[in-house]
Write a protein that holds these residues in place. Structure first.
Motif, PDB file in Angstrom:
ATOM      1  N   VAL A  71       0.866  -1.176   0.000  1.00 19.04           N
ATOM      2  CA  VAL A  71       0.000   0.000   0.000  1.00 19.04           C
ATOM      3  C   VAL A  71       0.911   1.237   0.000  1.00 19.04           C
ATOM      4  CG1 VAL A  71      -0.216   0.180   2.508  1.00 19.04           C
ATOM      5  CG2 VAL A  71      -2.037   1.040   1.069  1.00 19.04           C
ATOM      6  N   VAL A  72       0.460   2.242  -0.710  1.00 24.42           N
ATOM      7  CA  VAL A  72       1.177   3.508  -0.756  1.00 24.42           C
ATOM      8  C   VAL A  72       0.196   4.589  -0.332  1.00 24.42           C
ATOM      9  CG1 VAL A  72       2.408   5.146  -2.220  1.00 24.42           C
ATOM     10  CG2 VAL A  72       2.648   2.694  -2.645  1.00 24.42           C
ATOM     11  N   ALA A  73       0.630   5.456   0.558  1.00 27.20           N
ATOM     12  CA  ALA A  73      -0.230   6.540   1.035  1.00 27.20           C
ATOM     13  C   ALA A  73       0.624   7.787   1.194  1.00 27.20           C
ATOM     14  CB  ALA A  73      -0.874   6.165   2.364  1.00 27.20           C
ATOM     15  N   SER A  74      -0.031   8.927   1.190  1.00 28.14           N
ATOM     16  CA  SER A  74       0.705  10.164   1.433  1.00 28.14           C
ATOM     17  C   SER A  74      -0.147  11.100   2.274  1.00 28.14           C
ATOM     18  CB  SER A  74       1.097  10.839   0.113  1.00 28.14           C
ATOM     19  OG  SER A  74      -0.048  11.268  -0.575  1.00 28.14           O
ATOM     20  N   ALA A  75       0.538  12.016   2.930  1.00 27.13           N
ATOM     21  CA  ALA A  75      -0.117  13.037   3.757  1.00 27.13           C
ATOM     22  C   ALA A  75       0.735  14.292   3.695  1.00 27.13           C
ATOM     23  CB  ALA A  75      -0.242  12.553   5.199  1.00 27.13           C
TER      24      ALA A  75
ATOM     25  N   VAL B 193       7.697   2.033   5.573  1.00 26.44           N
ATOM     26  CA  VAL B 193       8.731   3.056   5.485  1.00 26.44           C
ATOM     27  C   VAL B 193       8.064   4.362   5.087  1.00 26.44           C
ATOM     28  CG1 VAL B 193      10.819   3.779   4.269  1.00 26.44           C
ATOM     29  CG2 VAL B 193      10.450   1.367   4.775  1.00 26.44           C
ATOM     30  N   VAL B 194       8.478   5.444   5.724  1.00 25.74           N
ATOM     31  CA  VAL B 194       7.969   6.778   5.389  1.00 25.74           C
ATOM     32  C   VAL B 194       9.156   7.628   4.930  1.00 25.74           C
ATOM     33  CG1 VAL B 194       6.894   8.873   6.276  1.00 25.74           C
ATOM     34  CG2 VAL B 194       6.044   6.643   6.994  1.00 25.74           C
TER      35      VAL B 194
ATOM     36  N   PRO C 198      -3.718  15.960  11.617  1.00 28.13           N
ATOM     37  CA  PRO C 198      -2.704  15.739  12.658  1.00 28.13           C
ATOM     38  C   PRO C 198      -2.481  14.260  12.986  1.00 28.13           C
ATOM     39  CG  PRO C 198      -4.148  17.527  13.294  1.00 28.13           C
ATOM     40  CD  PRO C 198      -4.759  16.878  12.072  1.00 28.13           C
ATOM     41  N   ALA C 199      -3.475  13.429  12.727  1.00 33.68           N
ATOM     42  CA  ALA C 199      -3.338  12.002  13.017  1.00 33.68           C
ATOM     43  C   ALA C 199      -2.440  11.290  12.009  1.00 33.68           C
ATOM     44  CB  ALA C 199      -4.718  11.337  13.045  1.00 33.68           C
ATOM     45  N   VAL C 200      -2.198  11.924  10.861  1.00 40.38           N
ATOM     46  CA  VAL C 200      -1.398  11.253   9.826  1.00 40.38           C
ATOM     47  C   VAL C 200      -0.221  12.083   9.325  1.00 40.38           C
ATOM     48  CG1 VAL C 200      -3.321   9.820   9.048  1.00 40.38           C
ATOM     49  CG2 VAL C 200      -2.909  12.031   7.945  1.00 40.38           C
ATOM     50  N   ASN C 201       0.044  13.235   9.914  1.00 39.52           N
ATOM     51  CA  ASN C 201       1.138  14.046   9.385  1.00 39.52           C
ATOM     52  C   ASN C 201       2.429  13.880  10.174  1.00 39.52           C
ATOM     53  OD1 ASN C 201       0.797  15.639  11.645  1.00 39.52           O
ATOM     54  ND2 ASN C 201       0.198  17.478  10.541  1.00 39.52           N
ATOM     55  N   ASP C 202       2.583  12.735  10.778  1.00 35.23           N
ATOM     56  CA  ASP C 202       3.782  12.404  11.523  1.00 35.23           C
ATOM     57  C   ASP C 202       4.278  11.042  11.015  1.00 35.23           C
ATOM     58  OD1 ASP C 202       4.576  10.617  14.150  1.00 35.23           O
ATOM     59  OD2 ASP C 202       5.436  12.635  14.201  1.00 35.23           O
ATOM     60  N   ALA C 203       5.556  10.963  10.672  1.00 33.22           N
ATOM     61  CA  ALA C 203       6.110   9.735  10.089  1.00 33.22           C
ATOM     62  C   ALA C 203       5.897   8.527  10.997  1.00 33.22           C
ATOM     63  CB  ALA C 203       7.591   9.925   9.776  1.00 33.22           C
TER      64      ALA C 203
ATOM     65  N   VAL D 268       5.448  16.255   1.294  1.00 29.43           N
ATOM     66  CA  VAL D 268       4.515  15.217   1.724  1.00 29.43           C
ATOM     67  C   VAL D 268       5.283  14.086   2.391  1.00 29.43           C
ATOM     68  CG1 VAL D 268       2.792  15.691  -0.071  1.00 29.43           C
ATOM     69  CG2 VAL D 268       4.548  13.993  -0.492  1.00 29.43           C
ATOM     70  N   LEU D 269       4.573  13.379   3.253  1.00 28.83           N
ATOM     71  CA  LEU D 269       5.092  12.143   3.833  1.00 28.83           C
ATOM     72  C   LEU D 269       4.539  11.016   2.969  1.00 28.83           C
ATOM     73  CD1 LEU D 269       4.392  12.836   7.609  1.00 28.83           C
ATOM     74  CD2 LEU D 269       6.559  13.073   6.380  1.00 28.83           C
ATOM     75  N   ALA D 270       5.420  10.197   2.424  1.00 28.87           N
ATOM     76  CA  ALA D 270       4.998   9.084   1.582  1.00 28.87           C
ATOM     77  C   ALA D 270       5.267   7.785   2.324  1.00 28.87           C
ATOM     78  CB  ALA D 270       5.760   9.107   0.255  1.00 28.87           C
ATOM     79  N   LEU D 271       4.223   6.998   2.488  1.00 27.82           N
ATOM     80  CA  LEU D 271       4.294   5.723   3.195  1.00 27.82           C
ATOM     81  C   LEU D 271       4.257   4.593   2.192  1.00 27.82           C
ATOM     82  CD1 LEU D 271       3.886   3.803   5.733  1.00 27.82           C
ATOM     83  CD2 LEU D 271       1.440   4.120   5.319  1.00 27.82           C
ATOM     84  N   GLY D 272       5.185   3.701   2.301  1.00 22.05           N
ATOM     85  CA  GLY D 272       5.151   2.461   1.534  1.00 22.05           C
ATOM     86  C   GLY D 272       5.116   1.320   2.535  1.00 22.05           C
ATOM     87  N   ALA D 273       4.172   0.415   2.388  1.00 23.60           N
ATOM     88  CA  ALA D 273       4.037  -0.664   3.357  1.00 23.60           C
ATOM     89  C   ALA D 273       3.660  -1.950   2.655  1.00 23.60           C
ATOM     90  CB  ALA D 273       2.983  -0.320   4.410  1.00 23.60           C
TER      91      ALA D 273
END
Length: 135
Positions: free
Chosen positions: A8-12, A70-71, A49-54, A129-134
């Protein structure tokens, strides 16, 4: 968020990011009666605020069953450089678009001109942006 195979890939938005055009355009729109919707305030005050922290993003991914998370911080050059492009970007935002769609053409033209004047010289829009790869 987007599933890519088994990952999954997500960003905030990165915490604290802003651009002077946001406030400038919103102030012009407030001057013609725009009121920030309650749902948008909740997103800004509670959801972001719930998702803007690595670390929080990694924790959320792990809680959802993704072991490897990984962020990375990325800077996204939006290509928005001219006042007209920047105002069009803001006018298309979910919190503003319904209000703008209901404006008479003449009022919209005036608001667009005032907004373009207000954002002149604010510079291009580059969004961290913070990009999450999981997986």
């Amino acid at each position: 968020m987007r599933r890519v195979g088994d990952a999954v890939v997500a960003s905030a938005f990165a915490p604290g990011w802003t651009h002077p055009a946001k406030e400038a355009v919103d102030a012009v729109m407030a001057g013609i009666g725009f009121v920030v919707p309650a749902w948008y305030r909740r997103v800004k005050d509670q959801t972001e605020p719930a998702v803007n922290d690595a670390a929080a993003l990694v924790d959320l991914a792990r809680a959802a069953g993704f072991d490897a998370a990984v962020v990375r911080m990325l800077e996204v050059d939006t290509g928005l450089e001219t006042p007209a492009d920047i105002v069009a970007w803001r006018f298309g935002m979910a919190h503003l678009a319904p209000f703008i769609a209901g404006l008479p053409a003449e009022v919209l033209r005036g608001a667009r001109a005032r907004a373009e004047d207000a954002v002149a010289g604010t510079g291009p829009v580059v969004i961290p942006v913070l990009a999450l790869g999981a997986s």
